[in-house]
Design a protein around this motif. Structure first.
Motif, short mmCIF file in Angstrom:
data_model
loop_
_atom_site.label_atom_id
_atom_site.label_comp_id
_atom_site.label_asym_id
_atom_site.label_seq_id
_atom_site.Cartn_x
_atom_site.Cartn_y
_atom_site.Cartn_z
N ILE A 1 0.91 -1.15 0.00
CA ILE A 1 0.00 0.00 0.00
C ILE A 1 0.95 1.20 0.00
CG2 ILE A 1 -1.78 1.24 1.31
CD1 ILE A 1 -2.57 -1.49 2.53
N ASP A 2 0.70 2.20 -0.83
CA ASP A 2 1.68 3.29 -0.97
C ASP A 2 2.13 3.82 0.39
OD1 ASP A 2 1.64 3.25 -3.70
OD2 ASP A 2 0.24 4.93 -3.91
N LEU A 3 3.41 4.15 0.45
CA LEU A 3 3.99 4.70 1.69
C LEU A 3 5.09 5.68 1.32
CD1 LEU A 3 6.58 2.81 1.43
CD2 LEU A 3 5.46 1.31 3.03
N TYR A 4 5.67 6.29 2.33
CA TYR A 4 6.72 7.28 2.07
C TYR A 4 8.04 6.58 1.77
CZ TYR A 4 3.95 11.28 3.80
OH TYR A 4 3.01 12.27 3.96
N SER A 5 8.70 7.07 0.75
CA SER A 5 9.97 6.45 0.36
C SER A 5 11.06 6.78 1.39
CB SER A 5 10.35 6.98 -1.02
OG SER A 5 11.74 7.07 -1.15
N ALA A 6 11.94 5.81 1.61
CA ALA A 6 13.01 6.02 2.60
C ALA A 6 14.05 7.01 2.09
CB ALA A 6 13.67 4.70 2.94
N SER A 7 14.21 7.05 0.76
CA SER A 7 15.22 7.97 0.26
C SER A 7 14.66 9.38 0.11
CB SER A 7 15.86 7.46 -1.03
OG SER A 7 14.88 7.02 -1.93
N GLY A 8 13.44 9.59 0.64
CA GLY A 8 12.99 10.95 0.85
C GLY A 8 12.15 11.55 -0.25
N ASP A 9 11.39 10.73 -0.99
CA ASP A 9 10.50 11.29 -2.00
C ASP A 9 9.14 10.59 -1.88
OD1 ASP A 9 9.15 12.19 -4.22
OD2 ASP A 9 10.95 12.22 -5.48
N ARG A 10 8.18 11.35 -1.43
CA ARG A 10 6.85 10.81 -1.19
C ARG A 10 6.19 10.32 -2.49
NH1 ARG A 10 2.10 14.51 1.30
NH2 ARG A 10 1.69 14.90 -0.89
N ASP A 11 6.61 10.88 -3.59
CA ASP A 11 6.01 10.51 -4.87
C ASP A 11 6.56 9.20 -5.44
OD1 ASP A 11 4.36 12.68 -4.94
OD2 ASP A 11 5.87 13.95 -5.91
N LYS A 12 7.57 8.67 -4.79
CA LYS A 12 8.10 7.39 -5.27
C LYS A 12 7.23 6.30 -4.64
CE LYS A 12 12.46 4.89 -5.73
NZ LYS A 12 13.74 4.59 -5.08
N ARG A 13 6.32 5.77 -5.44
CA ARG A 13 5.32 4.84 -4.92
C ARG A 13 5.59 3.42 -5.42
NH1 ARG A 13 0.25 7.49 -3.60
NH2 ARG A 13 0.50 9.75 -3.71
N TYR A 14 5.23 2.45 -4.56
CA TYR A 14 5.45 1.04 -4.89
C TYR A 14 4.15 0.22 -4.90
CZ TYR A 14 10.53 1.51 -4.08
OH TYR A 14 11.86 1.86 -4.15
N GLY A 15 3.05 0.79 -4.42
CA GLY A 15 1.90 -0.01 -4.00
C GLY A 15 1.01 -0.59 -5.07
N PHE A 16 0.23 -1.59 -4.64
CA PHE A 16 -0.91 -2.10 -5.41
C PHE A 16 -2.13 -1.21 -5.12
CE2 PHE A 16 1.51 -5.95 -4.11
CZ PHE A 16 1.95 -6.33 -5.35
N ILE A 17 -1.99 -0.46 -4.03
CA ILE A 17 -3.09 0.40 -3.57
C ILE A 17 -2.57 1.83 -3.48
CG2 ILE A 17 -4.61 0.89 -1.60
CD1 ILE A 17 -4.43 -2.25 -1.12
N TYR A 18 -3.28 2.71 -4.14
CA TYR A 18 -2.88 4.13 -4.16
C TYR A 18 -3.41 4.81 -2.90
CZ TYR A 18 -2.13 8.80 -6.15
OH TYR A 18 -1.71 10.08 -6.40
N VAL A 19 -2.55 5.60 -2.26
CA VAL A 19 -3.01 6.39 -1.11
C VAL A 19 -3.01 7.85 -1.52
CG1 VAL A 19 -2.51 7.09 1.27
CG2 VAL A 19 -2.11 4.72 0.56
N ASP A 20 -4.16 8.48 -1.40
CA ASP A 20 -4.25 9.90 -1.75
C ASP A 20 -3.90 10.73 -0.52
OD1 ASP A 20 -4.80 12.39 -2.67
OD2 ASP A 20 -6.69 11.85 -3.65
N TYR A 21 -2.65 11.18 -0.48
CA TYR A 21 -2.16 11.90 0.70
C TYR A 21 -2.86 13.25 0.86
CZ TYR A 21 1.66 8.48 0.36
OH TYR A 21 2.39 7.32 0.29
#
Ligand code: BG6
Length: 469
Positions: A422-442
């Motif tokens: 599920i989308d989360l905050y990237s560790a290298s510091g870019d919130r837009d770098k998403r990995y999820g099967f589920i989009y989170v609308d921040y």
């Protein structure tokens, strides 16, 4: 693939959980950044590169969405879910008094996961060092932090052992040798005269924490399995020049195997012992005894795999990796492979090679607890769909590699838990770098939306990877 194969997904507390100021949680290093401590942000940047994220208070807000999230995971057919416990939710100061609300929160989450047929896979430490331990003991630099961790781990085993059968100790701890200051609050550079002794002190302390936790887990929950979590850094020689081959071998030994040899054999490699001695660092008899106790040895090897790298004596390709994690390895571009939009090399076959290497070398089951494609998914359409065919194609190729390793090479693999399900905050510091099967609308109440990859992965799990298209 076995029917018991743990298909799932993976997260960490500081990137996903939120609720930083709720439920009696104490302040972690990431909360200090959120509270605008320039010093903490600078310190993070000095170890991790540029960090664009300045606030980790809410992230994906799992704290308030966990019921919905577990429902979504269940709909996808998840058999496992990796998350970390936030140390400061259990011990707000890192040591001292336990926070009963923190215990209650995780017990609720774990029991709901179990009821939904999902095995929790729990990391004890995913980088969110309690700020109080940084202030008092310089985090992992102080042995007091190790003792605090032992107490915290024991509390988790006792409180959650009823639900949690798969445990991981410290996230990607092989990286500590390259980034020893992370988790200490101290800024040190290689030019500091005491850098090496600092590096080995921190690394050794984290290893004591690891071995002590493994032993405790085996004592308290005999039917549990506990593993490590290492960041894999598979290197190929850039050419068939034996010097390049030697460089790649040394790279793999230094970044992967030195660490895993220690964790599986219970002692540092002779070369490590020599280097530590040279730096003036000695390992006590008590620690050696702890390390070599059969009860302190891991049951499986789990790791993150995102990319492979190349090493070689030619210097001209190195710069192309600037700005990526691969740069830390002083690696070179692989002319045979493509990269993601964030510059990470895409190499599914590397995963198969790595799984084989690990299984041949250690004869322990392996578990892939991170893999995936981090990209900017800025295509949430008006009807709230995300057409992430690029992610599907990345994951398909990697799952094919896992299947080949299992079905053709007979590697014993416990599960596949891609990162940031599920989308989360990237560790290298870019919130837009998403990995999820589920989009989170921040921007809009952290609403969740199923991406195309959600339905694709659901079918992969349903067919046990028989259908990948
Ligand atoms: C691993 C970490 O290094 O890679 C995760 O365990 C991290 O915390 C993941 O998020 C992916 O890296 P990034 O920088 O793309 O978030």
């Amino acid at each position: 693939m076995k029917d018991t194969f743990l298909w799932g997904g993976s997260t960490s507390a500081f990137q996903f959980e939120g609720g930083a100021n709720e439920g009696g949680k104490g302040v972690s290093f990431y909360d200090t950044i959120s509270r605008s401590s320039k010093a903490a942000a600078d310190n993070m940047e000095s170890w991790m590169g540029t960090n664009k994220i300045k606030d980790y208070t809410v992230t994906s807000d799992f704290y308030h969405h966990y019921e919905e999230d577990i429902q979504l995971m269940s709909e996808m057919g998840f058999k496992s879910f990796r998350m970390s416990v936030a140390w400061t939710r259990i011990y707000p100061d890192g040591d001292g008094n336990v926070n009963p609300q923190g215990i209650a929160f995780y017990r609720n989450v774990f029991s709901l996961l179990k009821k939904s047929g999902i095995e929790p896979v729990v990391t004890l430490y995913h980088w969110d060092m309690p700020q109080s331990l940084i202030d008092r003991y310089h985090g992992w630099y102080g042995i007091e932090t190790v003792h605090a961790f032992e107490q915290y781990a024991e509390t988790c085993f006792r409180a959650f052992g009823e639900y949690v059968k798969y445990w991981l100790t410290l996230n990607e701890n092989n990286m500590t040798i390259m980034m020893p200051g992370f988790g200490t609050g101290m800024k040190k550079t290689k030019d500091d005269p005491d850098y090496d002794i600092f590096k080995y002190t921190v690394f050794h302390n984290t290893n004591i924490a690891h071995f002590a936790a493994v032993r405790k887990c085996h004592e308290i929950i005999p039917d549990a399995m506990i593993g490590c979590m290492f960041a894999s850094a598979l290197a190929y020689p850039l050419t068939s020049d034996p010097e390049d081959v030697l460089l790649a071998r040394n790279h793999n030994q230094k970044l992967n195997y030195d660490y895993l040899d220690l964790l599986t054999r219970g002692r540092y490699t002779p070369k490590n012992v020599f280097e530590m001695k040279q730096a003036g660092f000695t390992v006590s008899e008590e620690d050696s005894k702890l390390f070599s106790d059969p009860k302190s040895i891991i049951d499986f090897i789990s790791f993150s795999y995102y990319f492979s790298v190349c090493t070689g004596t030619e210097q001209n390709a190195a710069d192309e990796n600037a700005g990526t994690v691969q740069m830390m390895y002083q690696a070179m571009s692989n002319p045979k492979l493509k990269k993601s939009t964030f510059g990470w090399t895409i190499d599914p076959t590397g995963l198969r090679i790595l799984m084989n290497d690990l299984y041949d070398r250690y004869q322990l089951p392996v578990m892939i607890v991170e893999n995936g494609l981090g990209v900017k998914d800025d295509i949430l359409t008006e009807d709230k769909e995300v057409h992430d065919d690029y992610r599907i194609s990345y994951l398909r190729e990697h799952i094919k590699a896992v299947k080949a390793a299992v079905d053709e090479d007979h590697v014993d693999c416990l599960g596949y838990l891609p990162w940031g399900c599920i989308d989360l905050y990237s560790a290298s510091g870019d919130r837009d770098k998403r990995y999820g099967f589920i989009y989170v609308d921040y921007e809009d109440a952290h609403k969740r939306y199923r991406k195309d990859s959600f339905f694709w992965y659901q079918n992969v799990i349903k067919t046990n990877a028989e259908e990948l298209d």
